[in-house]
Design a protein around this motif. Structure first.
Motif, PDB file in Angstrom:
ATOM      1  N   GLY A 162     -82.113 -20.648 105.795  1.00  0.00           N
ATOM      2  CA  GLY A 162     -81.811 -21.392 107.046  1.00  0.00           C
ATOM      3  C   GLY A 162     -80.753 -22.387 106.805  1.00  0.00           C
ATOM      4  N   ALA A 167     -79.555 -25.250 109.169  1.00  0.00           N
ATOM      5  CA  ALA A 167     -79.644 -26.090 110.539  1.00  0.00           C
ATOM      6  C   ALA A 167     -78.879 -27.196 110.419  1.00  0.00           C
ATOM      7  N   PHE A 194     -89.749 -10.705 117.423  1.00  0.00           N
ATOM      8  CA  PHE A 194     -89.825 -11.719 116.261  1.00  0.00           C
ATOM      9  C   PHE A 194     -91.262 -11.754 115.678  1.00  0.00           C
ATOM     10  N   PHE A 201     -85.014 -29.042 114.937  1.00  0.00           N
ATOM     11  CA  PHE A 201     -83.934 -28.404 115.493  1.00  0.00           C
ATOM     12  C   PHE A 201     -84.083 -27.475 116.556  1.00  0.00           C
ATOM     13  N   GLY A 260     -83.917 -15.435 123.676  1.00  0.00           N
ATOM     14  CA  GLY A 260     -85.396 -15.689 123.255  1.00  0.00           C
ATOM     15  C   GLY A 260     -85.852 -16.892 122.610  1.00  0.00           C
ATOM     16  N   ALA A 263     -88.650 -20.640 122.142  1.00  0.00           N
ATOM     17  CA  ALA A 263     -89.591 -20.680 120.717  1.00  0.00           C
ATOM     18  C   ALA A 263     -89.701 -22.055 120.155  1.00  0.00           C
ATOM     19  N   ALA A 271     -92.767 -24.507 119.191  1.00  0.00           N
ATOM     20  CA  ALA A 271     -93.080 -24.612 118.009  1.00  0.00           C
ATOM     21  C   ALA A 271     -93.395 -26.183 117.658  1.00  0.00           C
ATOM     22  N   GLN A 272     -92.429 -26.778 117.827  1.00  0.00           N
ATOM     23  CA  GLN A 272     -92.193 -28.373 117.564  1.00  0.00           C
ATOM     24  C   GLN A 272     -93.507 -29.182 118.392  1.00  0.00           C
TER      25      GLN A 272
END
Ligand code: HDD
Length: 724
Positions: free
Chosen positions: A140, A142, A170, A347, A366, A370, A374-375
Motif C-alpha cells: 500500500g 497511501a 474484493f 485514508f 466500490g 468500503a 472500515a474506519q
C-alpha cells in the motif's frame, strides 16, 4: 522561482503549510516530562503500589488509581485494518513543479511555492498487524495531502493494476488470500491452496499475478519502490472540462527488489526491516523522495488506447502515454506516536478536493463504499475525522453533530441548514464557483448487473509485462510461481494456474509447470473449464522498458549498507580509505567481526567492531568489503559464520570487494585464485578483487561504488549451486 523569492514566500507563511499541520498536531502532542496524574488530572503519589488493607493485606476496591490504569490497559487495542494492517508511516510535504491549471483547479497543484503537508502510510496487503515486512505482497502507498481545500487522499499501491475488476469480488479475494479459515495458516502469504484456487478461477487476476510474482513484490526498501493510483481518475479544470489521469510515484533512489531467499531470511532476522529502514533514513536526514507523475488522456481519446481505461487490471504503457513529472514528495519527519498517528490515520479514495474526480472504474466505485465503513468499525464511531492526524488544516464547518468521542463544541441553536437562527452565518458556499463540483458526465445507460465486454482481455497486458522483463527478472518470476505452486496441495489447482499462464506465454507456463508434477500446460483446457472467452485486444506496444526494474536510471549508493568483515591483523589503511569514500557518497559502512569490542590492526591499532556476524547477517547489507591482512583473512576463512556471510551475499547477487589476502575468503566460493593476491578481476559480475595500492589511489572505491549502485548483479551465474 529564484530561491530568494521562494524563501520569502515561505517566510510569509505562504509556503509554510507544512508547518500548519505540524503546529496543529503539536497542540495535541504530550511530552513525558510532567508530574504523574490520573486521567482526571489528580496527582499520583505512588505508582508502584496498590492500595491495601495493611502492607500484607488485600487490595481495596476503592483504589481508583489502580482501577483506572488496569482498565485503560485492557482497552488499548483497536481492531486492526481488515486489509493493509501491517504498515508504517511518515510526515512530509509535497510541492508541485509548475501550475497544472490547464488540467485541474486543485489548489495544491498550482503554486510551486506552496508546500502541502502530507502523511504517507506504506503497508502490505495480506498480513496481520504483527506480520513481517519483507513478505511477497503488493505494498500500500497511501498519501494524505492536507490541502488548503481539504484533505485529498491518493490511496494507491506499488503496483499499477489490481487483482480484480469489480469491487464486489474484493471480499472473496481477501478471504482466499488471508490465512485459511480452518487453521488460520499461512500468515502473510499467497502460497497456499485457497488463494490459487480463487486466482486460477478468475483469469482477470492474471496481470496482477505477474506483478506479485515479480520482484516488485519484494521491495529492497519502501524508499525504492514506485507508487500508483491504479485507477483512472479525472482532472477537472476551472472551466469544468475534464481529462483522465493516472498517478505515478517515481522514487529518487530507483526501483529495487530483494532476492526471494534474502526476503524470506530477513523476515526472520528482522521482521521490521522496511519500517526500520524508513525510520532510520528519516532520522539520519536521508529524506526519501518521489516525483509525482501523471499520464493524461484527453476526454474522447480514451478509446484510442486499445483497452478500457476503466479496467483496473490494465495499465497505460508509458511507451504509449508518457508520464509527465509534475511535483515532488519528501518524507522528512517520523511520527511521534505510532498508534496515535499511523494506526489511527484514516485514508479514503473518496477524500477528494475540487479539480479531481472519480472515473467509473467499478473497482474505484466500490472502494468508495468500503473505507468509511472500515474506519467506523476500527476507530469507534463517526468522529474519526477529529482525531488529530485526520484533521484538515483548512476550516471545517457542517451540521454533523454528536456521535461517540465528539470533540468539537458546536455553539448556537441551529444544527440544520437553511436557517436564520445560526447567527446568520451562511454555511453553504456561495454559488457554483466554490466547493466541490462533480464532473457533469452524461449518463444514459440501462441498469445492468454485468461486466463490460471491453474488460474481457485478461492476458494481453500480462504478456506485455512478461515480454518487458529482463532475462534475470523472468527467472525470478518463474521461480516465484514454482515456489507458490509447490506449496499448493491440490494438483488440479496447480494445473489450472499453468493452463492460464499458457495464455500469457507458453514457455513461461511450461517452465513453471516443469517441477510441479502435472501435465504440460494446455490453454484450450483452461478456456473451456473457466468459461472465459479467449479475447485479446491488439497491443499497441509489445514491450515497455518502464515495466522492468533492472537497467533503470537512478542507481545510487546513498543509504546503501556496506559490511566490512574484519579480524585481528586486518590491514586498516584500505578499510579507512574505502570507508571514507563510501561515507562521503552517502553509503553506510559497518565494521563486523565475530565479537564486539575491537580487533587489532596490522599496524597495532585498535579498530572498533560495530556488529557481530550473528546479529547482523549478510541479508541486512547491500554489499561486502573483505579487507587485506593475512592474519585477518586466515581467521575469517576459518570462521563458518564469516564464510556463510560471504556465500550468502554472493548468492543474493550482491557486490563483493576483496583486497589482497581478503580474496582468500572468496576461495570458499570455489574461485580458483593464484597464490599471489594481486589477482586479475574474476569474470564474475559484481565481484571486485584488488590490490591495496589501487585502493589507496581511490580507483577501487569508484569501481566498488559503481557496482553497488547497480543494486544487484542478477546476471551472476550458478548461484543455485551456492550452499547458503
Ligand atoms: Fe483498499 C485499506 C489500497 C482495493 C477496502 N486499501 C487500504 C489501504 C490501501 C489500500 C493502501 C491502507 C490504507 C491505510 O494505510 O490505512 N485498496 C487499495 C488499492 C486498491 C484497493 C490500491 C485497488 C486498486 N480496498 C480495495 C477494495 C476494497 C478496499 C476493492 C473494498 C471494496 N482498503 C479497503 C478497506 C481498508 C483498505 C477494507 C482497510 C482499512 C481501511 O480501508 O481503512 O476499507
Amino acid at each position: 522561482m529564484p530561491l530568494s523569492k521562494r524563501r520569502v514566500a515561505r517566510s510569509t507563511g505562504h509556503g509554510d503549510r507544512a508547518k500548519d499541520k505540524q503546529e496543529q498536531l503539536e497542540a495535541f502532542t504530550a511530552g513525558t516530562t510532567h508530574v504523574l496524574t490520573t486521567s482526571q488530572g489528580v496527582q499520583i503519589p505512588d505508582n508502584h503500589n496498590s492500595l491495601k488493607a495493611g502492607a500484607r493485606g488485600p487490595n481495596l476496591s476503592e483504589d481508583f488509581i489502580l482501577r483506572e490504569k488496569i482498565t485503560h490497559f485492557a482497552h488499548e487495542r483497536i481492531p486492526e485494518r481488515a486489509v493493509n494492517a501491517r504498515g508504517c508511516a511518515a510526515h512530509g510535504y509535497f510541492e508541485v513543479y509548475r501550475s497544472m491549471v490547464q488540467y485541474t483547479s486543485a489548489a495544491f497543484l498550482q503554486d510551486p511555492d506552496i508546500e502541502t503537508p502530507v502523511f504517507v502510510r506504506f503497508s502490505t496487503l495480506a498480513g496481520a498487524r504483527g506480520s513481517a515486512d519483507t513478505v511477497r505482497d503488493v505494498r500500500g502507498f497511501a498519501v494524505k495531502f492536507y490541502t488548503p481545500e481539504g484533505n485529498y487522499d491518493l490511496v494507491g499501491n506499488n503496483m499499477p493494476v489490481f487483482f480484480i475488476q469489480d469491487a464486489i469480488k474484493f471480499p472473496d479475494l481477501i478471504h482466499a488470500l488471508k490465512p485459511e479459515p480452518h487453521h488460520d495458516m499461512p500468515q502473510a502469504a499467497s502460497a497456499h491452496d485457497t488463494f490459487w484456487d480463487f486466482a486460477s478461477l478468475m483469469p482477470e487476476t492474471t496481470h496482477m499475478l505477474m506483478w506479485t510474482m515479480s520482484d516488485r513484490a519484494l521491495p529492497r526498501s519502501l524508499r525504492m519502490m514506485e507508487g500508483f493510483g491504479v485507477h483512472a481518475f479525472r482532472f477537472v479544470n476551472a472551466r469544468g472540462s475534464s481529462c483522465f489521469v493516472k498517478f505515478h510515484w517515481k522514487p529518487k533512489l530507483g526501483v529495487h527488489g530483494l532476492a526471494w531467499d534474502e526476503a524470506q531470511k530477513i523476515a526472520g532476522k528482522d521482521p521490521d526491516f522496511h519500517r526500520r529502514d524508513l525510520w532510520d533514513a528519516i532520522e539520519s536526514g536521508n529524506f526519501p523522495e518521489w516525483e509525482l507523475g501523471v499520464q493524461i488522456v484527453d476526454a474522447g481519446k480514451e478509446d484510442e488506447l486499445g483497452f478500457d481505461i476503466l479496467d483496473p487490471t490494465k495499465l497505460i504503457p508509458e511507451a504509449q502515454v508518457p508520464v509527465q513529472i509534475i511535483g515532488k514528495l519528501v518524507l522528512n519527519r517520523n511520527p511521534d506516536n505510532f498508534f496515535a498517528e499511523t494506526e489511527q490515520v484514516a485514508f479514503h479514495p473518496g477524500h477528494l478536493v475540487p479539480g479531481i474526480d472519480f472515473s467509473n472504474d467499478p473497482l474505484l466505485q466500490g472502494r468508495l463504499l468500503a473505507y468509511t465503513d472500515a474506519q467506523l468499525s476500527r476507530l469507534g464511531g463517526a468522529n474519526f475525522h477529529e482525531i488529530p492526524i485526520n484533521r484538515s488544516v483548512c476550516p471545517m464547518h457542517n451540521f454533523q453533530r454528536d456521535g461517540m468521542h465528539r470533540q468539537t463544541i458546536s455553539k448556537g441553536r441551529a444544527a440544520y441548514e437553511p436557517n436564520t437562527l445560526g447567527n446568520g452565518m451562511e454555511f453553504r458556499v456561495d454559488g457554483a464557483a466554490q466547493g466541490f463540483q462533480s464532473h457533469a458526465e452524461p449518463m444514459a445507460s440501462p441498469k445492468i448487473r454485468g461486466r463490460s465486454p471491453s474488460f474481457d482481455d485478461h492476458f494481453s497486458q500480462a504478456t506485455l509485462f512478461w515480454s518487458s522483463q529482463s532475462a534475470a527478472e523472468k527467472e525470478h518470476i518463474v521461480a516465484a510461481f514454482r515456489f507458490e505452486l509447490c506449496k499448493v496441495e491440490v494438483p488440479e489447482i496447480r494445473q489450472r494456474v499453468v493452463d492460464n499462464l499458457a495464455h500469457v506465454d507458453l514457455k513461461l507456463a511450461a517452465r513453471v509447470a516443469a517441477p510441479l508434477g502435472i501435465q504440460a500446460p494446455d490453454p484450450k483446457a483452461a478456456a473451456g473449464r473457466l468459461g472465459f472467452r479467449e479475447f485479446r485486444i491488439p497491443r499497441k506496444v509489445d514491450e515497455d522498458p518502464s515495466l522492468r526494474m533492472t537497467n533503470q536510471p537512478g542507481g545510487s549508493v546513498k543509504t546503501r549498507k556496506i559490511a566490512i568483515l574484519v579480524a585481528d591483523g586486518v590491514e586498516a589503511a584500505t578499510v579507512r580509505r574505502i570507508q571514507k569514500d563510501l561515507s562521503e557518497a552517502g553509503a553506510v559502512c559497518k565494521i563486523l567481526s565475530s565479537h564486539l569490542g575491537t580487533v587489532s590492526t596490522s599496524g597495532g591499532r585498535q579498530l572498533v567492531v560495530e556488529h557481530t556476524f550473528a546479529t547482523m547477517p549478510s541479508v541486512m547489507f547491500d554489499a561486502v568489503l573483505i579487507p587485506g591482512g593475512a592474519p585477518s583473512a586466515a581467521a575469517l576463512c576459518g570462521l563458518g559464520e564469516a564464510v556463510h556471510f560471504v556465500l550468502e551475499a554472493y548468492k543474493h547477487c550482491k557486490t563483493i570487494c576483496a583486497v589482497n589476502e581478503g580474496a582468500q575468503l572468496l576461495g570458499t566460493l570455489g574461485f580458483s585464485h593464484g597464490k599471489n593476491p594481486d589477482l586479475v578481476a574474476m569474470p564474475t559480475p559484481g565481484v571486485i578483487i584488488a590490490e591495496s595500492r589501487k585502493v589507496l589511489d581511490g580507483q577501487v572505491t569508484q569501481d566498488f561504488q559503481a557496482a553497488i549502485a547497480q543494486h544487484r548483479h542478477w546476471e551472476r551465474l550458478h548461484i543455485d549451486a551456492i550452499p547458503a
